[in-house]
Scaffold this active site. Structure first.
Site, short mmCIF file in Angstrom:
data_model
loop_
_atom_site.label_atom_id
_atom_site.label_comp_id
_atom_site.label_asym_id
_atom_site.label_seq_id
_atom_site.Cartn_x
_atom_site.Cartn_y
_atom_site.Cartn_z
N LYS A 46 0.82 -1.22 0.00
CA LYS A 46 0.00 0.00 0.00
C LYS A 46 0.85 1.27 0.00
O LYS A 46 0.52 2.27 0.61
CB LYS A 46 -0.97 0.02 1.21
CG LYS A 46 -1.73 -1.27 1.47
CD LYS A 46 -2.32 -1.89 0.23
CE LYS A 46 -3.41 -1.08 -0.41
NZ LYS A 46 -3.85 -1.69 -1.71
N HIS A 101 7.69 -6.90 -2.27
CA HIS A 101 7.45 -6.35 -0.93
C HIS A 101 8.44 -6.95 0.08
O HIS A 101 8.26 -6.77 1.28
CB HIS A 101 6.03 -6.71 -0.45
CG HIS A 101 4.92 -6.04 -1.19
ND1 HIS A 101 4.96 -4.73 -1.57
CD2 HIS A 101 3.70 -6.52 -1.58
CE1 HIS A 101 3.82 -4.42 -2.17
NE2 HIS A 101 3.05 -5.49 -2.21
N SER A 131 -4.95 2.83 4.03
CA SER A 131 -5.10 2.13 2.76
C SER A 131 -5.21 0.62 2.97
O SER A 131 -6.05 -0.07 2.36
CB SER A 131 -3.91 2.47 1.86
OG SER A 131 -4.04 1.86 0.61
#
Length: 291
Positions: A46, A101, A131
């Site tokens: 996010k 990530h 988010s």
């Protein structure tokens, strides 16, 4: 830790959703053969990943919009650790672009000996939480987030996919990559997208004509990407990602956290993050407002 074994697998002490990752995909990730001209966009979830999946192919194509209008974002710039990647990689042409990530210490061993470049995008963690909270509401492969306060507590403790935000940031800020890494923030992308694209061009030793730069900047505006079927996840079944609960492209702004945090929660959050980052010399533009 949350007992969500039906949804998640444990990987180095943090959670990954079984929907997107598997033992096989993680083995593929760990043994991946990184090439010297590969480019990695690294983000905590996010934090602008989808945005960079739009920008990078346009920078690499010399401003040709075809890749972002004809290929879904996880095909043109795949997640290195995800299930789909092994099928996609053979179709990529050099220089290959990936998103991930993962923390720095978990990258494939060939990454460290390569000359591959990294663009690390950080975002104000308070906006990340907001988010993330809405993403949990729409994504059936993630656990029910509960109340915003409950979810924020879990976020700080690292009981979310990919673990603690502070662990991620610390791992990528303290690297020995030298000029192989470019740090940018989501907030800078919002304030001056054209300027950030220029920085990325410079970092990758690329050039775009003024016309192409204008075209790329326009294509990468939030409102344009929200309409792009190849980027907005609208082609995914609503059973998996239900945009009637919360759209994937929600607001695309900085500072929405102010509409969600109580003063008490903000104080607790700030104290926790600054304690975690103590002694690291890591500073961010959004911290200036507290001084």
């Amino acid at each position: 830790m949350m007992a969500q074994s039906d949804l998640y697998m444990d990987y180095h002490g943090f959670y990954l959703p079984k929907f997107g990752y598997s033992v096989e995909s993680l083995n593929y990730f760990e043994s991946f053969q990184v090439q010297d001209d590969d480019i990695f966009v690294i983000t905590y979830p996010k934090s602008g990943t989808t945005w960079m999946q739009e920008i990078l192919p346009l920078v690499l194509s010399g401003g040709d919009l075809t890749p972002v209008l004809t290929l879904q974002n996880n095909v043109r710039v795949p997640w290195l650790e995800a299930k789909l990647t092994a099928q996609v990689v053979p179709k990529l042409s050099a220089p290959r672009a990936f998103v991930s990530h993962m923390r720095y210490d978990l990258m494939p061993s060939t990454f460290f000996s390569s000359k591959a470049k990294v663009i690390y995008v950080a975002r104000n963690p308070k906006d990340v939480v907001v988010s993330f909270f809405y993403f949990h509401q729409m994504a059936s492969f993630l656990h029910d987030p509960g109340t915003f306060e409950e979810f924020t507590d879990g976020f700080l403790a690292g009981n979310v996919i990919f673990g603690k935000w502070t662990d991620h940031v610390k791992s990528w800020k303290n690297t020995d990559l030298g000029d192989r890494i470019l740090y940018i923030t989501y907030e800078e992308m919002i304030q001056d997208l054209r300027g950030i694209i220029r920085r990325i061009l410079c970092f990758l030793n690329r050039e775009l004509s003024e016309d192409a730069l204008k075209r790329v900047t326009e294509q990468c505006q939030f409102k344009t990407m929200k309409q792009n079927k190849m980027s907005n996840f609208s082609m995914i079944s609503p059973e998996i990602m239900n945009s009637s609960k919360s759209p994937f492209f929600r607001k695309g702004i900085a500072g929405d956290w102010k509409n969600h945090f109580s003063p008490e929660l903000e104080a607790k959050f700030n104290a926790f993050i600054s304690e975690e980052l103590k002694g690291t010399n890591i500073t961010f533009p959004w911290n200036e407002e507290h001084k």
